[in-house]
Structure formats: structure tokens, C-alpha cells
Design an enzyme around this catalytic site. Structure first.
Site, PDB file in Angstrom:
ATOM      1  CE  LYS A   1     -11.724  11.285  -5.936  1.00 35.14           C
ATOM      2  NZ  LYS A   1     -11.073  11.234  -4.617  1.00 35.14           N
TER       3      LYS A   1
ATOM      4  CE1 TYR B   1     -15.747  12.018  -1.966  1.00 34.27           C
ATOM      5  CE2 TYR B   1     -15.206  14.001  -3.269  1.00 34.27           C
ATOM      6  CZ  TYR B   1     -15.120  12.861  -2.954  1.00 34.27           C
ATOM      7  OH  TYR B   1     -14.192  12.143  -4.010  1.00 34.27           O
TER       8      TYR B   1
ATOM      9  CG  ASN C   1      -7.658   9.837  -4.176  1.00 28.55           C
ATOM     10  OD1 ASN C   1      -8.344  10.630  -4.850  1.00 28.55           O
ATOM     11  ND2 ASN C   1      -8.021   9.423  -3.130  1.00 28.55           N
TER      12      ASN C   1
ATOM     13  CG  HIS D   1     -16.037   8.550  -5.843  1.00 27.50           C
ATOM     14  ND1 HIS D   1     -15.917   8.326  -4.623  1.00 27.50           N
ATOM     15  CD2 HIS D   1     -17.072   8.302  -6.289  1.00 27.50           C
ATOM     16  CE1 HIS D   1     -17.123   8.175  -4.176  1.00 27.50           C
ATOM     17  NE2 HIS D   1     -17.834   7.992  -5.221  1.00 27.50           N
TER      18      HIS D   1
ATOM     19  CD  GLU E   1     -21.266   7.977  -4.179  1.00 29.95           C
ATOM     20  OE1 GLU E   1     -20.671   7.145  -5.197  1.00 29.95           O
ATOM     21  OE2 GLU E   1     -20.535   8.157  -3.300  1.00 29.95           O
TER      22      GLU E   1
HETATM   23  N1  LIG Z   1      -6.165  15.886   2.348  1.00 25.75           N
HETATM   24  C1  LIG Z   1      -6.809  14.824   2.736  1.00 25.75           C
HETATM   25  N2  LIG Z   1      -7.755  14.065   2.143  1.00 25.75           N
HETATM   26  C2  LIG Z   1      -8.365  13.141   2.419  1.00 25.75           C
HETATM   27  C3  LIG Z   1      -8.012  12.486   3.520  1.00 25.75           C
HETATM   28  N3  LIG Z   1      -8.616  11.187   3.707  1.00 25.75           N
HETATM   29  C4  LIG Z   1      -9.443  11.504   2.522  1.00 25.75           C
HETATM   30  N4  LIG Z   1      -9.197  12.231   1.749  1.00 25.75           N
HETATM   31  C5  LIG Z   1      -9.783  12.686   0.468  1.00 25.75           C
HETATM   32  O1  LIG Z   1     -11.028  12.615   0.622  1.00 25.75           O
HETATM   33  C6  LIG Z   1     -11.679  11.501  -0.370  1.00 25.75           C
HETATM   34  C7  LIG Z   1     -12.842  10.774   0.266  1.00 25.75           C
HETATM   35  O2  LIG Z   1     -12.245   9.780   1.399  1.00 25.75           O
HETATM   36  P1  LIG Z   1     -12.804   8.516   1.558  1.00 25.75           P
HETATM   37  O3  LIG Z   1     -14.371   8.557   1.110  1.00 25.75           O
HETATM   38  O4  LIG Z   1     -12.614   7.923   2.963  1.00 25.75           O
HETATM   39  O5  LIG Z   1     -11.981   7.811   0.684  1.00 25.75           O
HETATM   40  P2  LIG Z   1     -12.054   6.961  -0.641  1.00 25.75           P
HETATM   41  O6  LIG Z   1     -13.549   6.216  -0.665  1.00 25.75           O
HETATM   42  O7  LIG Z   1     -11.057   6.000  -1.034  1.00 25.75           O
HETATM   43  O8  LIG Z   1     -12.032   7.941  -1.622  1.00 25.75           O
HETATM   44  P3  LIG Z   1     -13.361   8.379  -2.741  1.00 25.75           P
HETATM   45  O9  LIG Z   1     -13.499   7.130  -3.633  1.00 25.75           O
HETATM   46  O10 LIG Z   1     -12.890   9.705  -3.380  1.00 25.75           O
HETATM   47  O11 LIG Z   1     -14.560   8.624  -1.865  1.00 25.75           O
HETATM   48  C8  LIG Z   1     -10.495  10.902  -0.492  1.00 25.75           C
HETATM   49  O12 LIG Z   1     -10.393  10.226  -1.951  1.00 25.75           O
HETATM   50  C9  LIG Z   1      -9.384  11.923  -0.395  1.00 25.75           C
HETATM   51  O13 LIG Z   1      -9.166  12.472  -1.690  1.00 25.75           O
HETATM   52  C10 LIG Z   1      -6.907  13.087   4.412  1.00 25.75           C
HETATM   53  O14 LIG Z   1      -6.553  12.541   5.359  1.00 25.75           O
HETATM   54  N5  LIG Z   1      -6.261  14.276   3.887  1.00 25.75           N
HETATM   55 MG   LIG Z   2     -15.330   7.342  -0.363  1.00 30.02          MG
END
Ligand SMILES: Nc1nc2c(ncn2[C@@H]2O[C@H](COP(=O)(O)OP(=O)(O)OP(=O)(O)O)[C@@H](O)[C@H]2O)c(=O)[nH]1
Ligand SMILES: [Mg+2]
Length: 136
Positions: free
Chosen positions: A12, A52, A115, A118, A129
């Protein structure tokens, strides 16, 4: 069971900005996974929202989209045995605060909204994807 499978991984904008591209690629290669396709690119809003889409109703959705379009990303297809779950384990928990040391997020991030990487959360997500980013 062992499956030879493909997954989608994206470094990212904060990962690219922190000069962690080589670090992430090195971890993938040293683990024995194979980088099948890779490109440096910038997401437009439409593509970010499509990627997303499952989070459309979340309160953090707008912040998430603005962050992921804020700079260049490195998108790639990675293959190997159980690649989907192996990459997820290497990435670590969504919230870097909870990610174990030794994982990418556990070593390089502290903030859930930035973070580093992805990774697809399932084989179905990987397929979707990879189609979105690489059209195959
Ligand atoms: N600000 C904020 N961002 C969040 C939160 N939860 C998730 N995100 C963001 O949304 C992204 C997608 O969430 P998820 O798909 O649930 O998490 P993930 O699979 O570990 O992350 P990805 O690999 O990026 O998809 C995360 O990587 C975070 O950057 C939250 O509570 N607050
Ligand atoms: Mg995810």
C-alpha cells in the site's frame, strides 16, 4: 492439505512511501513463494472502491479509499503451496498493534489505517482481485 494456489498481494502507499518494497519482496522470495506478476501503479477511486467493495458500509470506508489512492502501490500475484493463508500469516493481524513481531505489520506498522500491505483473505477473493488488477 496442501494446495498450489495463487494470491493477490499489494504493497500500500505507506509501504511504498516507507521504502519497504524490497523488504516485502525479499520476505516473499525467501519464504519460497513465487512472484508471478507485478506492477507499480496508482489506483483511481473507482478501482479502489471496487477492490474494497466489501467494506462499503463501514465508517472507515472513505478514509480507507483516500489512503489507498494517496500514492503508488505495488500490486502482485504470488503463487505457492497454500499461498493465500501463508501470505495472510506473513502479513499479520489487521490491527498492527495486535500483529505478532516477525509479521510484516508486526515489524513495520502501528496504525490500522496504514498497515503496509494487503493480502487476499480467501481463494475466492484472490480470484476476484487478480481479475481486477491483472485481468486474468
Ligand atoms: N481506520 C480504520 N481502518 C480500518 C479498520 N478496520 C480495517 N481498516 C482498514 O481497512 C482495511 C481492510 O480491512 P480488512 O479487510 O478487514 O482487513 P485485512 O484483510 O487485514 O486488510 P487488507 O489486507 O487491506 O484487506 C484494513 O487493512 C485497514 O487498513 C478500522 O477499524 N479503522
Ligand atoms: Mg481484507
Amino acid at each position: 492439505m496442501i494446495f498450489l494456489e495463487k494470491t493477490f498481494l499489494m504493497i500500500k502507499p505507506d509501504g511504498v512511501g516507507k521504502k519497504l518494497v524490497g523488504e516485502v519482496l525479499g520476505r516473499i522470495e525467501r519464504r519460497g513463494l513465487v512472484i508471478e506478476e507485478m506492477k507499480l501503479m496508482r489506483l483511481d477511486k473507482e478501482m479502489a472502491e471496487e477492490h474494497y467493495a466489501q467494506h462499503r458500509d463501514q465508517p472507515f470506508f472513505d478514509d480507507l479509499i483516500n489512503y489507498v489512492i494517496s500514492g503508488a502501490v505495488v500490486a502482485m500475484v504470488v503463487s505457492g503451496k497454500n499461498a493465500v493463508s501463508v501470505i495472510r500469516k506473513m502479513i499479520g493481524a489487521t490491527n498492527p498493534f495486535e500483529a505478532e513481531p516477525g509479521t510484516i505489520r508486526g515489524d513495520f506498522a502501528l496504525d490500522v489505517s496504514e498497515n503496509i500491505v494487503h493480502g487476499s483473505d480467501s481463494a475466492e477473493s484472490a480470484k476476484r482481485e487478480i481479475l481486477l488488477f491483472f485481468g486474468e
